[in-house]
Design an enzyme around this catalytic site. Sequence first.
Site, PDB file in Angstrom:
ATOM      1  N   HIS A  79       0.828  -1.217   0.000  1.00  0.00           N
ATOM      2  CA  HIS A  79       0.000   0.000   0.000  1.00  0.00           C
ATOM      3  C   HIS A  79       0.862   1.267   0.000  1.00  0.00           C
ATOM      4  O   HIS A  79       0.486   2.284  -0.588  1.00  0.00           O
ATOM      5  CB  HIS A  79      -0.904   0.026   1.226  1.00  0.00           C
ATOM      6  CG  HIS A  79      -1.971  -1.024   1.206  1.00  0.00           C
ATOM      7  ND1 HIS A  79      -2.670  -1.400   2.332  1.00  0.00           N
ATOM      8  CD2 HIS A  79      -2.467  -1.795   0.212  1.00  0.00           C
ATOM      9  CE1 HIS A  79      -3.545  -2.338   2.029  1.00  0.00           C
ATOM     10  NE2 HIS A  79      -3.432  -2.596   0.743  1.00  0.00           N
ATOM     11  N   MET A  99      -1.716  -8.376   4.212  1.00  0.00           N
ATOM     12  CA  MET A  99      -0.289  -7.990   4.157  1.00  0.00           C
ATOM     13  C   MET A  99      -0.071  -6.589   3.579  1.00  0.00           C
ATOM     14  O   MET A  99       0.914  -6.335   2.893  1.00  0.00           O
ATOM     15  CB  MET A  99       0.531  -8.976   3.312  1.00  0.00           C
ATOM     16  CG  MET A  99       0.189 -10.436   3.504  1.00  0.00           C
ATOM     17  SD  MET A  99       0.293 -10.967   5.221  1.00  0.00           S
ATOM     18  CE  MET A  99      -0.791 -12.387   5.155  1.00  0.00           C
ATOM     19  N   CYS A 100      -0.997  -5.665   3.846  1.00  0.00           N
ATOM     20  CA  CYS A 100      -0.895  -4.302   3.315  1.00  0.00           C
ATOM     21  C   CYS A 100      -0.801  -4.272   1.793  1.00  0.00           C
ATOM     22  O   CYS A 100      -0.170  -3.399   1.212  1.00  0.00           O
ATOM     23  CB  CYS A 100       0.300  -3.559   3.924  1.00  0.00           C
ATOM     24  SG  CYS A 100       0.166  -3.258   5.697  1.00  0.00           S
ATOM     25  N   SER A 101      -1.428  -5.281   1.165  1.00  0.00           N
ATOM     26  CA  SER A 101      -1.446  -5.347  -0.310  1.00  0.00           C
ATOM     27  C   SER A 101      -2.793  -5.861  -0.787  1.00  0.00           C
ATOM     28  O   SER A 101      -2.881  -6.815  -1.551  1.00  0.00           O
ATOM     29  CB  SER A 101      -0.314  -6.268  -0.793  1.00  0.00           C
ATOM     30  OG  SER A 101       0.937  -5.756  -0.480  1.00  0.00           O
TER      31      SER A 101
END
Length: 276
Positions: free
Chosen positions: A34, A272-274
Amino acid sequence: MVFVRNTTEAVSMIAHGLGLKAADVLVTTLDAHHSNMLPWRRHGETVVVPLDDDAGVDLDGYRTALEHGPALVALTACSNVTGHYAPITSMVKLAKDAGAVVVVDAAQYAPHRGGMEGWGADFVAFSGHKMLGPSGVGVLWGRQKVLEGLAPYALGGGTVDWVDTEGERLRKLPHRLEYGTPDVAGVIGLGAAVGYLESLGMDRVAEHDRAMAERLREESLRRDRLTLLGNDDPDGDYAGIISFAVAGEARLDHVARALSDSYGVMCRSGHMCSQP
């Protein structure tokens, strides 16, 4: 080299400081964290390059994106979700040939491989906590000319040589970009981590990384209930990271806790911030 708090801050500093315009085309990739996607959305018209069937960047799609004449290309050297290492040197060259400023997120790459200085990128960012160092310290590496052109992310103590009622005179690099009291202890800790990795030899670290990746892949493929998310190309270049789904399980919090707490396997569940 500018000391920052983490890769997230480094990328935001670049996005803030380059003076990008709303009409500028900015290219990033679908496997970006992100932190290497959201800042570009705020500062221009973002084109996101898709992934191929093996969860690597679709290089044909990448070349098509470069035909838009991007002002900036933001690359991810290694996905923190799939562990896929991008062919970063060739991707940087294609972007530079297209006239773009190139930023590389190396947070997942830096602990395991060397050679970042040979990429030809304008900016490279990484964090200490992913390479055996303390949290709260990271590095923004940049070419002198492009760093000189960055407007400071913040102004105040440490960034100026002189202030009067009419204005201020900025300090030379890197100090103009390192605002406030520096994390001296964190930087010393990061230096110790770098020294330790160098004492092992990055070739040895990379060899271990490849061996771990292959072992993870082989053992995961043996288990019928696991579905690998990426990392399934036997000829691919992967870090010692694997993402998987478990058949019949929508949430894997309990699996992550069991692996981490009972078996000593570093693990987390979620996006996972994605999320894209």
